[in-house]
Design a protein around this motif. Structure first.
Motif, PDB file in Angstrom:
ATOM      1  N   SER A  12     -75.192 -37.718 -62.778  1.00 55.17           N
ATOM      2  CA  SER A  12     -75.219 -36.255 -62.875  1.00 55.17           C
ATOM      3  C   SER A  12     -76.338 -35.739 -63.785  1.00 55.17           C
ATOM      4  O   SER A  12     -76.864 -34.641 -63.561  1.00 55.17           O
ATOM      5  N   THR A  13     -76.736 -36.487 -64.799  1.00 56.53           N
ATOM      6  CA  THR A  13     -77.787 -36.015 -65.723  1.00 56.53           C
ATOM      7  C   THR A  13     -79.153 -36.053 -65.040  1.00 56.53           C
ATOM      8  O   THR A  13     -80.007 -35.187 -65.282  1.00 56.53           O
ATOM      9  N   GLU A  46     -80.678 -49.680 -60.092  1.00 49.78           N
ATOM     10  CA  GLU A  46     -81.179 -49.112 -61.353  1.00 49.78           C
ATOM     11  C   GLU A  46     -81.851 -50.189 -62.196  1.00 49.78           C
ATOM     12  O   GLU A  46     -82.918 -49.972 -62.790  1.00 49.78           O
ATOM     13  N   LYS A  67     -74.488 -49.255 -68.140  1.00 46.62           N
ATOM     14  CA  LYS A  67     -74.786 -48.424 -66.985  1.00 46.62           C
ATOM     15  C   LYS A  67     -73.917 -48.883 -65.814  1.00 46.62           C
ATOM     16  O   LYS A  67     -73.378 -49.975 -65.843  1.00 46.62           O
ATOM     17  N   GLY A  68     -73.824 -48.009 -64.824  1.00 52.06           N
ATOM     18  CA  GLY A  68     -73.071 -48.394 -63.633  1.00 52.06           C
ATOM     19  C   GLY A  68     -71.784 -47.629 -63.466  1.00 52.06           C
ATOM     20  O   GLY A  68     -71.020 -47.905 -62.540  1.00 52.06           O
ATOM     21  N   LYS A 109     -72.586 -39.951 -75.295  1.00 45.93           N
ATOM     22  CA  LYS A 109     -72.997 -41.312 -74.893  1.00 45.93           C
ATOM     23  C   LYS A 109     -73.630 -42.095 -76.054  1.00 45.93           C
ATOM     24  O   LYS A 109     -73.988 -43.255 -75.893  1.00 45.93           O
ATOM     25  N   SER A 134     -79.943 -42.415 -61.409  1.00 45.44           N
ATOM     26  CA  SER A 134     -78.786 -41.927 -60.655  1.00 45.44           C
ATOM     27  C   SER A 134     -77.768 -41.314 -61.613  1.00 45.44           C
ATOM     28  O   SER A 134     -77.737 -41.668 -62.789  1.00 45.44           O
ATOM     29  N   GLY A 192     -71.586 -44.865 -62.307  1.00 45.04           N
ATOM     30  CA  GLY A 192     -71.721 -44.259 -60.975  1.00 45.04           C
ATOM     31  C   GLY A 192     -71.937 -45.309 -59.885  1.00 45.04           C
ATOM     32  O   GLY A 192     -72.190 -44.958 -58.724  1.00 45.04           O
ATOM     33  N   GLY A 193     -71.860 -46.573 -60.257  1.00 45.33           N
ATOM     34  CA  GLY A 193     -71.916 -47.658 -59.271  1.00 45.33           C
ATOM     35  C   GLY A 193     -73.302 -48.031 -58.766  1.00 45.33           C
ATOM     36  O   GLY A 193     -73.412 -48.773 -57.782  1.00 45.33           O
ATOM     37  N   CYS A 194     -74.352 -47.583 -59.450  1.00 51.09           N
ATOM     38  CA  CYS A 194     -75.717 -47.819 -58.926  1.00 51.09           C
ATOM     39  C   CYS A 194     -76.499 -48.821 -59.765  1.00 51.09           C
ATOM     40  O   CYS A 194     -77.739 -48.862 -59.707  1.00 51.09           O
ATOM     41  N   ASP A 225     -83.457 -42.249 -66.414  1.00 52.92           N
ATOM     42  CA  ASP A 225     -82.129 -42.547 -65.879  1.00 52.92           C
ATOM     43  C   ASP A 225     -81.065 -42.150 -66.902  1.00 52.92           C
ATOM     44  O   ASP A 225     -81.361 -42.025 -68.095  1.00 52.92           O
ATOM     45  N   GLY A 226     -79.855 -41.999 -66.443  1.00 55.20           N
ATOM     46  CA  GLY A 226     -78.727 -41.724 -67.333  1.00 55.20           C
ATOM     47  C   GLY A 226     -78.155 -43.030 -67.866  1.00 55.20           C
ATOM     48  O   GLY A 226     -78.657 -44.121 -67.569  1.00 55.20           O
ATOM     49  N   ALA A 227     -77.108 -42.911 -68.665  1.00 56.59           N
ATOM     50  CA  ALA A 227     -76.399 -44.103 -69.156  1.00 56.59           C
ATOM     51  C   ALA A 227     -74.969 -43.695 -69.487  1.00 56.59           C
ATOM     52  O   ALA A 227     -74.686 -42.520 -69.744  1.00 56.59           O
ATOM     53  N   ASP A 228     -74.101 -44.680 -69.471  1.00 49.28           N
ATOM     54  CA  ASP A 228     -72.718 -44.410 -69.866  1.00 49.28           C
ATOM     55  C   ASP A 228     -72.551 -44.535 -71.374  1.00 49.28           C
ATOM     56  O   ASP A 228     -71.702 -43.875 -71.969  1.00 49.28           O
TER      57      ASP A 228
HETATM   58  O1  LIG Z   1     -75.523 -45.739 -64.499  1.00 51.27           O
HETATM   59  C1  LIG Z   1     -75.323 -44.761 -63.828  1.00 51.27           C
HETATM   60  C2  LIG Z   1     -74.945 -44.812 -62.398  1.00 51.27           C
HETATM   61  O2  LIG Z   1     -74.835 -46.147 -61.971  1.00 51.27           O
HETATM   62  C3  LIG Z   1     -75.457 -43.423 -64.438  1.00 51.27           C
HETATM   63  O3  LIG Z   1     -76.756 -43.247 -64.893  1.00 51.27           O
HETATM   64  C4  LIG Z   1     -74.467 -43.312 -65.560  1.00 51.27           C
HETATM   65  O4  LIG Z   1     -73.166 -43.522 -65.027  1.00 51.27           O
HETATM   66  C5  LIG Z   1     -74.529 -41.951 -66.247  1.00 51.27           C
HETATM   67  O5  LIG Z   1     -74.150 -40.948 -65.354  1.00 51.27           O
HETATM   68  P1  LIG Z   1     -74.052 -39.423 -65.753  1.00 51.27           P
HETATM   69  O6  LIG Z   1     -75.440 -38.934 -65.968  1.00 51.27           O
HETATM   70  O7  LIG Z   1     -73.367 -38.775 -64.598  1.00 51.27           O
HETATM   71  O8  LIG Z   1     -73.233 -39.342 -67.011  1.00 51.27           O
END
Ligand SMILES: O=C(CO)[C@H](O)[C@H](O)COP(=O)(O)O
Length: 235
Positions: free
Chosen positions: A31-32, A107, A98-99, A125, A29, A101-103, A85-88
């Motif tokens: 944007s990436t 995830e 992660k999280g 990141k 989940s 984006g709240g998922c 998956d993406g990561a913060d």
């Molecule tokens: O963990 C996540 C959502 O719960 C996303 O993967 C994380 O926030 C990275 O998001 P983005 O690709 O938009 O930077």
């Protein structure tokens, strides 16, 4: 090169290296991941690949539908080959926050059912230690009725500050895909043993999941400002 282009090169590289015919694919989940799904759809079309996609969120499910990909679920596909998956934030030991984006809950469930979890991200990141760059804290998904005692318990145990995440286009808190709230723990320093912290927070009654992903990530791709992609593998 923009940040969006850095996300895109990382996403394309990961999909090209890890998606194979007949694979069961976990769709992360954020944007990436949008770029990863776009690349997957291109490859499915051009190479006539058969890929079953298991989503980690409502957003991921919508992306699967939007690109006419095949939707799966854990009931029918409990063993996933690879999740992208993406990561913060990703630290030098491959611990993740992660999280954002709240998922995080779905995830983490999907990652735990995957042979490999591959992270795609832009260069911002990439950190040595969690908290070096990501300043919004560690997300914790909680049962709504328990958010105040959980907030108090986390600050008593570890210090720092805990904030209930508020929605942007709605009055009041963010409500997750699972009907829960998100707390963001702004930790006071970055010298914690994150595995221990994760275990302790998870044991607080009412905590559903944390955004700390420890020993879960197999490989991370970071899109760089000049258009290259750097990689980091788990030891
Ligand atoms: O963990 C996540 C959502 O719960 C996303 O993967 C994380 O926030 C990275 O998001 P983005 O690709 O938009 O930077």
């Amino acid at each position: 090169m923009t940040l969006e282009q850095a996300k895109q090169v990382a996403a394309y590289r990961a999909v090209d290296e890890f998606v194979t015919n007949n694979c069961i694919f976990g769709v992360g989940s954020g944007s990436t991941v949008v770029y990863a799904v776009q690349r997957l759809a291109e490859r499915v079309d051009v190479e006539n690949l058969k890929v079953t996609c298991v989503p980690t969120s409502f957003q991921a499910k919508q992306l699967i539908h939007k690109y006419n990909l095949t939707l799966g679920e854990l009931d029918t596909h409990p063993n996933i080959d690879v999740t992208i998956d993406g990561a913060d934030e990703v630290d030098s030991k491959m611990n993740l926050i992660k999280g954002g984006g709240g998922c995080l809950l779905q995830e983490k469930i999907i990652a735990s059912c995957s042979k490999k979890l591959i992270v795609i991200a832009d260069y911002t990141k990439d950190s040595v230690t969690l908290g070096d760059h990501y300043k919004k804290g560690i997300p914790v998904e909680v049962i709504p009725m328990a958010y105040v005692p959980i907030k108090n318990k986390i600050t008593t145990l570890f210090g720092g500050d805990v904030k209930l995440r508020n929605a942007i286009a709605k009055a009041g808190p963010v409500v997750t895909d699972n009907g829960n709230f998100i707390l963001d723990w702004l930790f006071p320093n970055n010298s914690f043993d994150w595995e221990e912290v994760n275990t302790i927070i998870k044991l607080i009654p009412g905590v559903v999941e944390t955004g700390l992903f420890i020993n879960m990530c197999h490989k991370a791709y970071f899109g760089q400002p000049e258009g290259t992609v750097s990689e980091r593998c788990a030891l």
